[in-house]
Enzyme design. Structure first.
Site, PDB file in Angstrom:
ATOM      1  N   ASP A  10       0.867  -1.156   0.000  1.00 61.31           N
ATOM      2  CA  ASP A  10       0.000   0.000   0.000  1.00 61.31           C
ATOM      3  C   ASP A  10       0.921   1.228   0.000  1.00 61.31           C
ATOM      4  O   ASP A  10       2.137   1.109   0.124  1.00 61.31           O
ATOM      5  CB  ASP A  10      -0.950  -0.027   1.215  1.00 61.31           C
ATOM      6  CG  ASP A  10      -2.194   0.816   0.946  1.00 61.31           C
ATOM      7  OD1 ASP A  10      -3.241   0.531   1.550  1.00 61.31           O
ATOM      8  OD2 ASP A  10      -2.114   1.743   0.110  1.00 61.31           O
TER       9      ASP A  10
HETATM   10  C1  GLC Z   1      -4.324   4.288  -0.388  1.00 59.28           C
HETATM   11  C2  GLC Z   1      -5.194   3.097  -0.025  1.00 59.28           C
HETATM   12  C3  GLC Z   1      -5.186   2.003  -1.052  1.00 59.28           C
HETATM   13  C4  GLC Z   1      -4.976   2.622  -2.424  1.00 59.28           C
HETATM   14  C5  GLC Z   1      -3.571   3.189  -2.443  1.00 59.28           C
HETATM   15  C6  GLC Z   1      -3.237   3.877  -3.770  1.00 59.28           C
HETATM   16  O1  GLC Z   1      -3.728   4.811   0.766  1.00 59.28           O
HETATM   17  O2  GLC Z   1      -4.984   2.492   1.237  1.00 59.28           O
HETATM   18  O3  GLC Z   1      -6.405   1.278  -0.937  1.00 59.28           O
HETATM   19  O4  GLC Z   1      -5.137   1.645  -3.425  1.00 59.28           O
HETATM   20  O5  GLC Z   1      -3.332   4.094  -1.374  1.00 59.28           O
HETATM   21  O6  GLC Z   1      -4.039   5.001  -3.936  1.00 59.28           O
END
Ligand code: GLC
Length: 750
Positions: free
Chosen positions: A276
């Site tokens: 993430d």
């Molecule tokens: C965010 C979220 C995740 C998302 C990623 C990219 O913080 O936790 O679900 O896909 O970053 O945007």
């Protein structure tokens, strides 16, 4: 191997090609494939600045970086893809990812609303259209569906998933994966899907965003991991995103048992595990990594293939391999997975295959897509209460419409709205006008002061009551008042945990002021999560849960309120009487003192009834459905459950027939009910249907404290009805032999 790979010949050719590429690649080039940068304008996490941003630009220009997120548009993607293909030594194309959560340009209802439809075909179509529009804008990888089971509405991200039940989460995620990926990942209108967040993010303690998650093995395997393994078993999601949280003390990004031993080895996942946003470097803050170098080592060893925006692989992975602290084989495996995805998407055949500007011009926000969004919205609305047939509104009734959210064209777009234009949804007020209704309108009180973007807090109006007097005046002498109250889009989603779940700001005050002059009220709740509606339940005769329903929200809500659409939604999450009941879920254990007693010594709260205000699976209709003739019979390879459903009314309507089981006695305490099957059926007025629902042996099994799957003989209660609270039941006894023979014929996974 749980995961289905593509056609074996293609796979063999792909693997040979990857091996050949790996032979040619330098260590620097391999590490480059495992780095993911965000684009420079639409960020969804803490963005780098200064020299780090300049370095990012140089590396992208060199063409060595493997993937990006948040780059949208054929022209924008072409720029970066051209650098990768033409400026780098091996010309390896890039992947372009984006959070296409409930639509790209055409906004569909938020995922939790779609889950309330229990309509898997419509949900799949919603994802299909999102993929068509996302791929038209140059994207080939979406970070959806979220598969986190959620039991605590204080967590703002409940809007992104399918609620509290593992089975419903699994079948909805399957529909979404199939919608995104279609039948051919090489097709120009399909994108790779990502099941996320792996694992336990939906169980952050007390619903506090990014908090720790402590989950016992039984809940971990039977509730949290179950949907992920089911989706992998039934479909072929090409990536998994790990999670910010610690799971039982270990950050998911650094959890080897989770990502490498379970996901990749046991379950045989052969796609890409992406971190993430900056979750790798955040292991330092977790107190799990010494420094960024340690974070890189821990992440790659744990099975995190791609590092999104934390730069630890960029800064340290090459050195870790050279020093021997990280085995080259781990890097090769991660690179192989990344290259495999690029081959499966056809990017090596044509790196510019997703960059057709004609498609971008023609397909976004098309009338057909808006119509599909409307269909989805209609079926996602849940009628929670309708005393005295307050709804539908009668033509001759004089109606007042009250509430800032009634005129709000932005809230229906929800959070995680990708490329939707702000304030572009149809409001309820516009829906009323479009339907030619006679009504007066008053805002009452504003909910949000000013605008709020993805990353900034919402300023809630807690001081300006000026509009209440006018709203009361408008409400005084009409037959019915329709109040539209609830949450704005940015009061839900990531970073939006709340400790109170009442109507935000001064809306409750407005509701009570209106009630004081007119009790013929209809409350339409617009929200990204279950809210606490106890006062309304005691005072308001009709309550509709309308979530954030996307571009055609106003029309869908109007059609339900006027009876043009008979509501058919069912709750995917329990609605609490009080926030203190959370986490709240229907599939709870019975406890040793479940029953009310005179004294206080039983499982309860002294100040609130134990039950939810509105339970999982609840949803009313303008029709009236009855159930009868429940029979359960043991067939050679399944258990057949038959029931007769009757529409007693004069109105055609859809019903979600739900089947729950209860394992009365087992080697661990089992939930009082578990959803195992459902069907959504249209029943014509005054008609009946005999429905057969099937149970496999596996439906009676569970994972024990050792994580092993078990099938144990005994008595099982079968419940069938229109809600998790149904009382229609039959009990069956299944012996070991019966379970074994059923299991041998029907597919049981270990
Ligand atoms: C965010 C979220 C995740 C998302 C990623 C990219 O913080 O936790 O679900 O896909 O970053 O945007």
């Amino acid at each position: 191997m749980l995961t289905k790979t593509n056609n074996p010949d293609t796979s063999a050719a792909n693997e040979a090609r990857i091996s050949d590429l790996l032979e040619q690649m330098t260590l620097k080039e391999k590490v480059g494939q495992l780095i993911q940068f965000s684009g420079f304008y639409d960020v969804t996490g803490p963005a780098p600045e200064g020299e780090r941003e300049a370095q990012k630009h140089r590396l992208l220009q060199s063409g060595i970086i493997g993937s990006m997120l948040n780059v949208v548009g054929c022209d924008e993607v072409r720029t970066f893809q051209t650098w990768a293909v033409e400026n780098s030594r091996l010309g390896i194309p890039m992947l372009f990812a984006y959070d296409v959560i409930h639509g790209q340009k055409t906004m569909f209802p938020i995922p939790l609303a779609e889950a309330a439809s229990w309509d898997l075909d419509l949900i799949q179509q919603s994802a299909r259209i999102a993929a068509i529009e996302a791929s038209a804008q140059g994207l080939n990888w979406t970070y959806a569906p979220m598969v986190d089971v959620t039991r605590d509405a204080r967590w703002g991200r409940v809007m992104e998933g399918a609620g509290e039940d593992p089975f419903l989460n699994a079948v909805i995620a399957e529909a979404r994966v199939n919608g995104f990926q279609g039948d051919d990942l090489k097709a120009r209108d399909t994108v790779a899907s990502t099941i996320k967040h792996f694992a336990g993010y939906g169980f952050v303690e007390a619903g506090k965003e990014y908090n720790a998650a402590e989950i016992g093995t039984v809940t971990l395997f039977n509730t949290v991991l179950q949907p992920f393994r089911d989706v992998l078993q039934a479909t072929n999601p090409r990536s998994v995103m790990n999670a910010f949280n610690t799971l039982n003390g270990i950050p998911a990004t650094g959890d080897k048992v989770l990502q490498r031993d379970l996901l990749k080895e046991d379950w045989g996942f052969d796609g890409v595990v992406v971190s993430d946003w900056a979750s790798a470097i955040e292991m330092i803050d977790h107190g799990f990594a010494e420094d960024s170098r340690d974070a890189a080592r821990l992440a790659i060893q744990a099975g995190c293939d791609v590092d999104m925006e934390s730069y630890v692989y960029l800064d340290h992975l090459e050195d870790l391999v050279v020093s021997g602290e990280v085995d080259m084989a781990l890097v090769d495996d991660a690179v192989r997975r990344t290259l495999r995805l690029k081959l499966e998407l056809g990017l090596f055949d044509d790196p510019y295959r997703y960059l057709d500007r004609d498609r971008e011009r023609e397909l976004l926000l098309s009338e057909a897509h808006l119509e599909a969004s409307l269909s989805m919205a209609r079926k996602s609305i849940v009628l929670l209460k309708n005393d005295g047939d307050t709804l539908p509104l009668r033509k001759q009734e004089k109606v007042a419409l009250v509430g800032a959210l009634a005129a709000d064209k932005d809230a229906p777009l929800g959070n995680w709205r990708a490329q939707a234009d702000a304030h572009s949804a149809m409001s309820v007020l516009e829906g009323f006008e479009r339907a030619g209704l006679e009504f007066s309108y008053s805002e009452g009180v504003s909910v949000q002061v000013g605008e709020a973007g993805f990353e900034y807090p919402v300023m809630v109006n807690t001081g300006n009551r000026d509009g209440i007097e006018d709203a009361v005046a408008v409400a005084r002498d009409v037959d019915k008042v329709v109040l539209v109250l609830g949450e704005t889009a940015r009061q839900t989603g990531e970073g939006r945990s709340r400790t109170e779940l009442g109507l935000p700001g001064l809306q409750q005050e407005l509701l009570e002021a209106i009630y004081a002059v007119n009790q013929n009220l209809v409350l339409v709740v617009v929200s990204g999560r279950p809210l606490v509606l106890s006062w309304a339940d005691q005072h308001v005769p009709a309550i509709v849960q309308a979530w954030h329903l996307g571009h055609r929200s106003g029309q869908a809500i109007t059609e339900v309120l006027t009876g043009q659409e008979n509501p058919s939604g069912k709750l995917p999450m329990s609605f609490p009487r009080a926030v203190g009941q959370l986490p709240l879920y229907y599939n709870h254990l019975n406890t040793g003192r479940p029953n009310r007693r005179e004294q206080v010594v039983w499982a309860h709260y002294s100040d609130v009834d134990n039950s939810p205000l509105y339970p999982f699976g609840h949803g009313l209709s303008y029709s009236t459905f009855s159930y009868s003739g429940l029979t359960v019979s043991i067939q050679s390879d399944h258990i057949a459950v038959n029931v007769t459903v009757t529409n007693e009314s004069e109105i055609d309507g859809e019903e979600v027939i739900q089947l729950y089981i209860r394992d009365r006695v087992a080697s661990i305490a089992r939930p009082v009910r578990e959803l195992k099957a459902f069907e959504k059926e249209m029943l014509k007025a005054k008609s009946s249907l005999v429905i057969e629902l099937k149970l496999s042996a596996r439906d009676f099994g569970f994972y024990g404290p050792d994580g092993a799957f078990r099938l144990e003989p005994g008595e099982f209660d079968i419940f069938v009805g229109g809600s998790s609270q149904t009382s229609l039941t039959q009990t069956i006894r299944l012996s070991s032999d019966q379970l074994r023979s059923l299991g041998q014929r029907s597919e049981i996974m270990k």
